[in-house]
Scaffold this motif. Structure first.
Motif, PDB file in Angstrom:
ATOM      1  N   HIS A 223       0.843  -1.197   0.000  1.00 21.60           N
ATOM      2  CA  HIS A 223       0.000   0.000   0.000  1.00 21.60           C
ATOM      3  C   HIS A 223       0.879   1.247   0.000  1.00 21.60           C
ATOM      4  O   HIS A 223       1.676   1.445   0.910  1.00 21.60           O
ATOM      5  CB  HIS A 223      -0.885  -0.065   1.254  1.00 21.60           C
ATOM      6  CG  HIS A 223      -1.911   0.997   1.323  1.00 21.60           C
ATOM      7  ND1 HIS A 223      -2.992   1.050   0.479  1.00 21.60           N
ATOM      8  CD2 HIS A 223      -2.025   2.060   2.154  1.00 21.60           C
ATOM      9  CE1 HIS A 223      -3.728   2.097   0.782  1.00 21.60           C
ATOM     10  NE2 HIS A 223      -3.162   2.731   1.787  1.00 21.60           N
ATOM     11  N   ARG A 225       1.011   5.570  -0.376  1.00 21.15           N
ATOM     12  CA  ARG A 225       0.233   6.800  -0.316  1.00 21.15           C
ATOM     13  C   ARG A 225       1.160   7.995  -0.292  1.00 21.15           C
ATOM     14  O   ARG A 225       2.211   7.955   0.329  1.00 21.15           O
ATOM     15  CB  ARG A 225      -0.571   6.885   0.994  1.00 21.15           C
ATOM     16  CG  ARG A 225      -1.593   5.829   1.193  1.00 21.15           C
ATOM     17  CD  ARG A 225      -2.864   6.113   0.488  1.00 21.15           C
ATOM     18  NE  ARG A 225      -3.582   7.293   0.990  1.00 21.15           N
ATOM     19  CZ  ARG A 225      -4.630   7.806   0.368  1.00 21.15           C
ATOM     20  NH1 ARG A 225      -5.048   7.305  -0.773  1.00 21.15           N
ATOM     21  NH2 ARG A 225      -5.252   8.850   0.884  1.00 21.15           N
ATOM     22  N   ASP A 242      -3.367  12.828   5.564  1.00 20.32           N
ATOM     23  CA  ASP A 242      -3.626  11.890   4.470  1.00 20.32           C
ATOM     24  C   ASP A 242      -4.875  12.365   3.728  1.00 20.32           C
ATOM     25  O   ASP A 242      -6.001  12.040   4.116  1.00 20.32           O
ATOM     26  CB  ASP A 242      -3.829  10.481   5.065  1.00 20.32           C
ATOM     27  CG  ASP A 242      -3.945   9.416   3.989  1.00 20.32           C
ATOM     28  OD1 ASP A 242      -4.038   9.776   2.804  1.00 20.32           O
ATOM     29  OD2 ASP A 242      -3.929   8.231   4.351  1.00 20.32           O
TER      30      ASP A 242
END
Ligand code: BTN
Length: 260
Positions: A223, A225, A242
């Motif tokens: 994952h 980000r 985020d």
């Protein structure tokens, strides 16, 4: 290394520490100093016992990666710790060790800290830390290993793009001298950590984090980000923005930093 053996064989004879590294075994070649220290810990190694090697044939990094361990040039070190802190506090042990290594290296260089526990100079990795904790009955037992690139001047691809060493930074000191300084810096931090957790070391940690306030690429397993790094909290967690939502991150790694 010399024809007479390794300078690291006798490093514990000349330490300024009270308890760290004073019980010591050195190996010319090991698979991994962490594996040997874990084995020794299970056999009753005392708090602070240290394993060093001139070469590792199966050096391990975080997240299952290989730690390339060129013979005779760098430091490959593991210590056994028997922490007095409650288990949940130990999540920040690696960050405390990073502060300790930075303190110990600071006469020569002032590395940047990349959360959670990498030491970089000029954006290149100088040292890495691998903490492995388990329960020995009711008591936590930790093996903390670190590798510091000391004398290596040439790295094979792809490390040639991302690694550095003290020698490449102009520091010409023996591995034994570096290790003595690092153990002194680390012991002083661990004394604080075992007394009060990460909180009293947090400001010193943050002083090493030039990437705070910047966009970063965060990877957790597969994952990935882009987030903005806001802070490192008193328990060692990373606070990020985020996509407009504040999130606390326990475990992940920073893959890149947006520098202005
Ligand atoms: C990382 O940055 O991924 C952590 C690297 C840790 C490497 C050290 S070298 C001594 C000790 N023995 C190992 O097998 N690993 C650690």
């Amino acid at each position: 290394m010399t024809a007479r053996g390794s300078e690291l064989e006798v490093v514990s004879e000349d330490l300024t520490t009270r308890w760290l590294g004073r019980v010591h075994e050195h190996h010319a070649v090991l698979g991994s100093t962490n594996d040997r220290a874990a084995q020794w810990a299970r056999g009753g190694a005392p708090h602070g016992a240290m394993v060093t090697a001139d070469e590792q044939t199966a050096g391990r990094g975080r997240r299952g990666r290989v730690w390339a361990s060129a013979p005779g040039q760098n430091l490959y070190v593991s210590v056994v710790l028997r922490p007095t802190l409650p288990g949940p506090f130990l999540g920040a042990l690696g960050l405390a060790v990073a502060v300790g290594l930075r303190r110990g290296l600071s006469p020569d260089v002032t590395p940047e800290l990349k959360w959670p526990n990498d030491l970089l100079v000029g954006g290149r990795k100088l040292a890495g830390i691998l903490c492995e904790c388990r329960w020995a009955g009711a008591d936590p037992e930790a093996v903390v290993g670190w590798g510091i690139n000391v004398g290596q001047r040439e790295f094979p691809a792809p490390l040639d793009e991302i690694a550095t060493s003290l020698a490449l930074l102009g520091v010409e000191r023996s591995r034994a001298a570096i290790l003595r300084d690092v153990l002194a810096g680390l012991e002083s931090c661990l004394d604080v950590f075992f007394e009060g957790g990460f909180a009293p070391l947090r400001d010193e940690y943050v002083a090493g984090c030039a990437w705070l306030g910047h966009g970063i690429g965060l990877r957790d397993g597969e994952h990935r980000r882009r987030v903005v790094a806001l802070d490192v909290e008193r328990d060692g967690r990373l606070l990020v923005d985020d996509g407009g939502v504040r999130r606390r991150v326990d475990a992940a790694e920073i893959e890149w930093v947006d520098r202005p």
